[in-house]
Design a protein around this motif. Sequence first.
Motif, PDB file in Angstrom:
ATOM      1  N   ARG A 233       0.841  -1.207   0.000  1.00  0.00           N
ATOM      2  CA  ARG A 233       0.000   0.000   0.000  1.00  0.00           C
ATOM      3  C   ARG A 233       0.874   1.254   0.000  1.00  0.00           C
ATOM      4  O   ARG A 233       0.593   2.226  -0.716  1.00  0.00           O
ATOM      5  N   ASN A 234       1.933   1.234   0.808  1.00  0.00           N
ATOM      6  CA  ASN A 234       2.823   2.386   0.862  1.00  0.00           C
ATOM      7  C   ASN A 234       3.560   2.587  -0.462  1.00  0.00           C
ATOM      8  O   ASN A 234       3.813   3.727  -0.880  1.00  0.00           O
ATOM      9  N   GLU A 235       3.923   1.466  -1.099  1.00  0.00           N
ATOM     10  CA  GLU A 235       4.575   1.576  -2.405  1.00  0.00           C
ATOM     11  C   GLU A 235       3.650   2.261  -3.405  1.00  0.00           C
ATOM     12  O   GLU A 235       4.080   3.062  -4.231  1.00  0.00           O
ATOM     13  N   GLY A 236       2.356   1.924  -3.333  1.00  0.00           N
ATOM     14  CA  GLY A 236       1.395   2.562  -4.220  1.00  0.00           C
ATOM     15  C   GLY A 236       1.299   4.056  -3.985  1.00  0.00           C
ATOM     16  O   GLY A 236       1.237   4.851  -4.931  1.00  0.00           O
ATOM     17  N   THR A 237       1.285   4.452  -2.695  1.00  0.00           N
ATOM     18  CA  THR A 237       1.226   5.884  -2.367  1.00  0.00           C
ATOM     19  C   THR A 237       2.472   6.604  -2.861  1.00  0.00           C
ATOM     20  O   THR A 237       2.389   7.692  -3.453  1.00  0.00           O
ATOM     21  N   PHE A 238       3.640   5.974  -2.634  1.00  0.00           N
ATOM     22  CA  PHE A 238       4.883   6.608  -3.069  1.00  0.00           C
ATOM     23  C   PHE A 238       4.947   6.702  -4.594  1.00  0.00           C
ATOM     24  O   PHE A 238       5.407   7.705  -5.149  1.00  0.00           O
ATOM     25  N   THR A 239       4.470   5.652  -5.265  1.00  0.00           N
ATOM     26  CA  THR A 239       4.461   5.682  -6.729  1.00  0.00           C
ATOM     27  C   THR A 239       3.597   6.825  -7.248  1.00  0.00           C
ATOM     28  O   THR A 239       3.953   7.528  -8.195  1.00  0.00           O
ATOM     29  N   ARG A 240       2.452   7.038  -6.587  1.00  0.00           N
ATOM     30  CA  ARG A 240       1.575   8.137  -6.996  1.00  0.00           C
ATOM     31  C   ARG A 240       2.264   9.480  -6.805  1.00  0.00           C
ATOM     32  O   ARG A 240       2.238  10.343  -7.696  1.00  0.00           O
ATOM     33  N   LEU A 241       2.900   9.672  -5.653  1.00  0.00           N
ATOM     34  CA  LEU A 241       3.594  10.927  -5.390  1.00  0.00           C
ATOM     35  C   LEU A 241       4.773  11.119  -6.339  1.00  0.00           C
ATOM     36  O   LEU A 241       5.026  12.220  -6.832  1.00  0.00           O
ATOM     37  N   SER A 242       5.503  10.026  -6.576  1.00  0.00           N
ATOM     38  CA  SER A 242       6.658  10.097  -7.472  1.00  0.00           C
ATOM     39  C   SER A 242       6.224  10.377  -8.907  1.00  0.00           C
ATOM     40  O   SER A 242       6.892  11.127  -9.635  1.00  0.00           O
ATOM     41  N   THR A 243       5.092   9.796  -9.306  1.00  0.00           N
ATOM     42  CA  THR A 243       4.562  10.051 -10.649  1.00  0.00           C
ATOM     43  C   THR A 243       4.154  11.516 -10.805  1.00  0.00           C
ATOM     44  O   THR A 243       4.425  12.147 -11.834  1.00  0.00           O
ATOM     45  N   ASN A 244       3.508  12.050  -9.770  1.00  0.00           N
ATOM     46  CA  ASN A 244       3.138  13.470  -9.801  1.00  0.00           C
ATOM     47  C   ASN A 244       4.369  14.351  -9.951  1.00  0.00           C
ATOM     48  O   ASN A 244       4.374  15.327 -10.712  1.00  0.00           O
ATOM     49  N   TYR A 245       5.435  13.994  -9.209  1.00  0.00           N
ATOM     50  CA  TYR A 245       6.677  14.758  -9.285  1.00  0.00           C
ATOM     51  C   TYR A 245       7.284  14.657 -10.683  1.00  0.00           C
ATOM     52  O   TYR A 245       7.717  15.655 -11.265  1.00  0.00           O
ATOM     53  N   ARG A 246       7.282  13.448 -11.240  1.00  0.00           N
ATOM     54  CA  ARG A 246       7.854  13.259 -12.574  1.00  0.00           C
ATOM     55  C   ARG A 246       7.088  14.075 -13.614  1.00  0.00           C
ATOM     56  O   ARG A 246       7.689  14.706 -14.492  1.00  0.00           O
ATOM     57  N   ASN A 247       5.773  14.079 -13.508  1.00  0.00           N
ATOM     58  CA  ASN A 247       4.955  14.795 -14.497  1.00  0.00           C
ATOM     59  C   ASN A 247       5.205  16.300 -14.469  1.00  0.00           C
ATOM     60  O   ASN A 247       5.360  16.943 -15.518  1.00  0.00           O
ATOM     61  N   VAL A 248       5.237  16.879 -13.264  1.00  0.00           N
ATOM     62  CA  VAL A 248       5.471  18.332 -13.190  1.00  0.00           C
ATOM     63  C   VAL A 248       6.904  18.667 -13.563  1.00  0.00           C
ATOM     64  O   VAL A 248       7.184  19.744 -14.121  1.00  0.00           O
ATOM     65  N   TRP A 249       7.850  17.756 -13.256  1.00  0.00           N
ATOM     66  CA  TRP A 249       9.248  17.973 -13.645  1.00  0.00           C
ATOM     67  C   TRP A 249       9.372  17.996 -15.174  1.00  0.00           C
ATOM     68  O   TRP A 249      10.046  18.869 -15.734  1.00  0.00           O
TER      69      TRP A 249
END
Length: 591
Positions: A233-249
């Motif tokens: 579950r935590n991996e999923g949350t981190f993946t979502r946050l990391s994906t958001n960061y990648r997209n705005v980057w």
Amino acid sequence: MARNKFDIDENLESPFNIKHFKRALVYIRKQQKPMIIAFLLSAISAGVALSAPLIIQHVVDVTIPSKDKSALLFWSGMTLLTIIVSVILATIRSRIMTRVGQDIIFDIRTDLFKHLQKLPFQYYDDRPQGKILIRVVNYVNSVSDVLSNGIINFILEILNLIFIAIFMFAVDVKLSFVILGGLPIFAGVILLIKNKQRRAWQAVSNKSSNMNAYMQESISGIRVTQIFTREKRNEGTFTRLSTNYRNVWMRAMYFNFLIPFSVDNLATIVTTAIYFVGLITLGPEEITFGVILAMSSYAARFWQPILNLSNLYNSFINAVSYLERIFETLDEPVTVSDIPNARTLPPIQGRVTFDNMTFAYDPGHNILENLSFDIKAGESVALVGPTGAGKTTVVNLISRFYNVSDGRILIDGHDVAEVKLESLRSQMGIMLQDSFIFSGTIMDNIRYGKLDATEEEVIAAAKTVCADEFIREFENGYMTEVNERGSKLSQGQRQLISFARTLLANPRILILDEATSSIDARTERLLQKGLNELLKGRTSFIIAHRLSTVKNCDRIMYVADKGIAESGSHDELIAMRGRYYRLYTAQKMEA
């Protein structure tokens, strides 16, 4: 609060303006001497490098046609010399600016850390630790180069443009205007994307902060994560946050690359135009081939500073989003601080008075209302009651970790709001429920609040709280190294070490917030013997859920309904058969 979540973007309290950048100049002025030296070296290096196209022009138009071999060797040597001198000066300048950049980082980070040390508990209550740490570490690193090399390079590139323009017009005026023809187009590109670019980098700042906050929270709670098998579950949350960061980057980098893309294409078009105008429109009878070579070289050199300036502009836009966060932190008000002309609290006896005091963490939501009581010096007071009633709040207010909303808190008749914080807190010993152990030796941890304590005093404090026995069982005894938060120690051992640290300070007012909650019954009985001696002559406030540990206190106050619902000795409260009686009998039946 909304900001106290890893998945909520932080909105800036105020928009960025040029005043923020002017504030950053304070750190630059401290390094002005080495920066001036670096600038002069850069200017000399640039001037030497700009002479190379003139040498090429002379060689093509004069030396080669005249077949003067000695002159050709001479000018070849001069060209090589310009390269060597430029490289040497650039290397020296680079070393100087590396040190300047690190000094700027040191100064900004030191100011941030000092300010964070002064901010009240409320600030940390409202924000994840990760969002604070990223400002002190990552953001400061990101702005240092802009504030050091960026300033010098900006000035230098402007001077380069001026020098190149002078050289260009000295060689050929018409071709110089051809080179300048691309500037309006480039200016239009900058104006078109500047606001979008700034917002894009603000988004990067937000998503980076969110991801850092979640990483810090996950690392701190890794034991709980593994206990409840929350890894997926935590991996999923981190993946979502990391994906958001990648997209705005990626969106921010799109704007970043758009500028050099425009410059490269404009430079190519301008260079082509030079050959077209020079060879076709003007004709070979009006211009020599050496002039065309020199102007094409100057065209490349002219657009290179513009490319460099565009990269500096990108860096500045990036740094702006970080400077906003840094100065927002530095501007955070220190609401709990010494008032003007605050007095030094003299050595106290320990009388504590709450005078019609009201307190709220958030305006309009009072935790305590119109609270009044008077504790004599040397009296032991227990605070009991339901979770969330405000017991810990009471003791935090005594130490003035928060400001009261209304009323007063007095110690020996002195309003705690009117005395210096250091003189107030230095006469208090506070043992919190969450026993924090710092990385270092056990000796260092016990001595944390009294650095001048001797080893004998440290050991005496440890013996008083029954910590000496288990400490000596370690191979290195008191010099045993412990990790941050004391991960090598049991919870009970951490509490005993924290107890020794508090007692070593020899406070006049002692606050124990669930201090024995993680200590086994046998150790607690031994500890109680030492505490009974320690509490003599000291005012003490003891928060405990196990009522058996507070039966012998001089006064027991039941905290509920935003105030003190009941107050008296154990026997008096039992006789009242009220809330304390019901709580005590319920615990006794469960035992």
